[in-house]
Design a protein around this motif. Structure first.
Motif, PDB file in Angstrom:
ATOM      1  N   LEU A   9       1.091-101.801  24.359  1.00  0.00           N
ATOM      2  CA  LEU A   9       0.305-100.603  24.045  1.00  0.00           C
ATOM      3  C   LEU A   9       0.785 -99.397  24.844  1.00  0.00           C
ATOM      4  O   LEU A   9       0.841 -98.275  24.323  1.00  0.00           O
ATOM      5  CB  LEU A   9      -1.184-100.864  24.307  1.00  0.00           C
ATOM      6  CG  LEU A   9      -1.859-101.848  23.353  1.00  0.00           C
ATOM      7  CD1 LEU A   9      -3.261-102.197  23.840  1.00  0.00           C
ATOM      8  CD2 LEU A   9      -1.903-101.285  21.940  1.00  0.00           C
ATOM      9  N   VAL A  10       1.142 -99.606  26.109  1.00  0.00           N
ATOM     10  CA  VAL A  10       1.664 -98.507  26.929  1.00  0.00           C
ATOM     11  C   VAL A  10       2.979 -98.002  26.346  1.00  0.00           C
ATOM     12  O   VAL A  10       3.185 -96.800  26.177  1.00  0.00           O
ATOM     13  CB  VAL A  10       1.833 -98.943  28.407  1.00  0.00           C
ATOM     14  CG1 VAL A  10       2.649 -97.927  29.192  1.00  0.00           C
ATOM     15  CG2 VAL A  10       0.465 -99.138  29.062  1.00  0.00           C
ATOM     16  N   LEU A  11       3.887 -98.930  26.024  1.00  0.00           N
ATOM     17  CA  LEU A  11       5.189 -98.540  25.486  1.00  0.00           C
ATOM     18  C   LEU A  11       5.068 -97.843  24.134  1.00  0.00           C
ATOM     19  O   LEU A  11       5.884 -96.996  23.797  1.00  0.00           O
ATOM     20  CB  LEU A  11       6.100 -99.759  25.382  1.00  0.00           C
ATOM     21  CG  LEU A  11       6.525-100.369  26.721  1.00  0.00           C
ATOM     22  CD1 LEU A  11       7.309-101.657  26.498  1.00  0.00           C
ATOM     23  CD2 LEU A  11       7.321 -99.376  27.545  1.00  0.00           C
ATOM     24  N   ALA A  12       4.044 -98.188  23.364  1.00  0.00           N
ATOM     25  CA  ALA A  12       3.819 -97.557  22.060  1.00  0.00           C
ATOM     26  C   ALA A  12       3.062 -96.239  22.187  1.00  0.00           C
ATOM     27  O   ALA A  12       2.824 -95.560  21.188  1.00  0.00           O
ATOM     28  CB  ALA A  12       3.050 -98.506  21.141  1.00  0.00           C
ATOM     29  N   GLY A  13       2.655 -95.877  23.406  1.00  0.00           N
ATOM     30  CA  GLY A  13       1.916 -94.637  23.618  1.00  0.00           C
ATOM     31  C   GLY A  13       0.456 -94.726  23.212  1.00  0.00           C
ATOM     32  O   GLY A  13      -0.218 -93.719  23.078  1.00  0.00           O
ATOM     33  N   MET A  45      -1.804 -96.525  24.976  1.00  0.00           N
ATOM     34  CA  MET A  45      -2.599 -96.748  26.181  1.00  0.00           C
ATOM     35  C   MET A  45      -1.891 -96.044  27.330  1.00  0.00           C
ATOM     36  O   MET A  45      -0.659 -96.057  27.407  1.00  0.00           O
ATOM     37  CB  MET A  45      -2.730 -98.252  26.478  1.00  0.00           C
ATOM     38  CG  MET A  45      -3.483 -98.569  27.758  1.00  0.00           C
ATOM     39  SD  MET A  45      -3.498-100.359  28.118  1.00  0.00           S
ATOM     40  CE  MET A  45      -4.982-100.819  27.236  1.00  0.00           C
ATOM     41  N   LYS A  46      -2.670 -95.431  28.203  1.00  0.00           N
ATOM     42  CA  LYS A  46      -2.093 -94.801  29.384  1.00  0.00           C
ATOM     43  C   LYS A  46      -1.848 -95.862  30.441  1.00  0.00           C
ATOM     44  O   LYS A  46      -2.657 -96.778  30.600  1.00  0.00           O
ATOM     45  CB  LYS A  46      -3.049 -93.748  29.930  1.00  0.00           C
ATOM     46  CG  LYS A  46      -3.255 -92.581  28.989  1.00  0.00           C
ATOM     47  CD  LYS A  46      -4.242 -91.595  29.564  1.00  0.00           C
ATOM     48  CE  LYS A  46      -4.515 -90.501  28.554  1.00  0.00           C
ATOM     49  NZ  LYS A  46      -5.611 -89.638  28.981  1.00  0.00           N
ATOM     50  N   PRO A  47      -0.756 -95.749  31.180  1.00  0.00           N
ATOM     51  CA  PRO A  47      -0.474 -96.740  32.223  1.00  0.00           C
ATOM     52  C   PRO A  47      -1.642 -96.932  33.198  1.00  0.00           C
ATOM     53  O   PRO A  47      -1.896 -98.042  33.635  1.00  0.00           O
ATOM     54  CB  PRO A  47       0.754 -96.173  32.940  1.00  0.00           C
ATOM     55  CG  PRO A  47       1.440 -95.358  31.891  1.00  0.00           C
ATOM     56  CD  PRO A  47       0.320 -94.774  31.062  1.00  0.00           C
TER      57      PRO A  47
END
Length: 170
Positions: free
Chosen positions: A150-154, A156-158
């Motif tokens: 999800l982070v890599l896909a934008g 979710m924020k880290p």
């Protein structure tokens, strides 16, 4: 929904590697193995959700050992974690020694499936309650993999990825 044990979803497919399924080196085609893993994982996800399931992604595949013609191959799939409508399925591939009967792990993979209704709309699935040490390890790792994806896909924020904070230390 009541939580289910990963063992309730186990799907085991055992088959022989035939000449038409091999490459010029007489080893099982990677694509043939991917199809076998997809079928086993689909059965496991369907057993867990008791719904129609569709392959959402192939998250990881490791072709660690060639599987020669004539081998007896066992593909074992089990749901490692369930989210809202998706399920991570961990797949182990074993090759049986013809003479001793001993099994050696040849490959592994992680697939994601989504449970859907008859119109293709995602539907909720029961949670997983891991029991064994390995099931608990795979359950915990599944959340980290999902958050990283999800982070890599934008999406979710880290900073919101609680299981990944150590990876994003500033």
């Amino acid at each position: 929904m009541n939580a289910k044990s990963p063992s309730e979803s186990v799907a085991i497919l055992t088959d022989l590697v035939l000449p038409s399924e091999t490459n010029p080196l007489n080893n099982l085609f990677g694509g043939e193995l991917l199809a076998r893993m997809d079928r086993a994982a689909s059965i496991a996800a369907g057993r867990h959700s008791r719904r129609i399931v569709v392959t959402a992604s192939v998250n990881h595949v490791a072709f660690n050992k060639a599987i020669p013609i004539g081998s007896v191959v066992t593909v074992e799939a089990k749901v490692s974690r369930a989210f809202t409508s998706s399920m991570e399925v961990f797949i182990d591939v074993w090759v049986e020694d013809r003479q001793s009967g001993d099994k050696t792990k040849a490959n592994e993979a992680i697939y994601t499936f989504v449970a859907v209704n008859e119109t293709g709309t995602p539907v909720a699935v029961p949670p997983i309650k891991p029991e064994t040490t390995l099931e608990k390890q795979r359950f915990d790792a599944a959340l980290r993999r999902k958050q990283l994806s999800l982070v890599l896909a934008g999406k979710m924020k880290p900073d919101d990825a609680t299981e990944l904070k150590a990876l994003f230390v500033r």
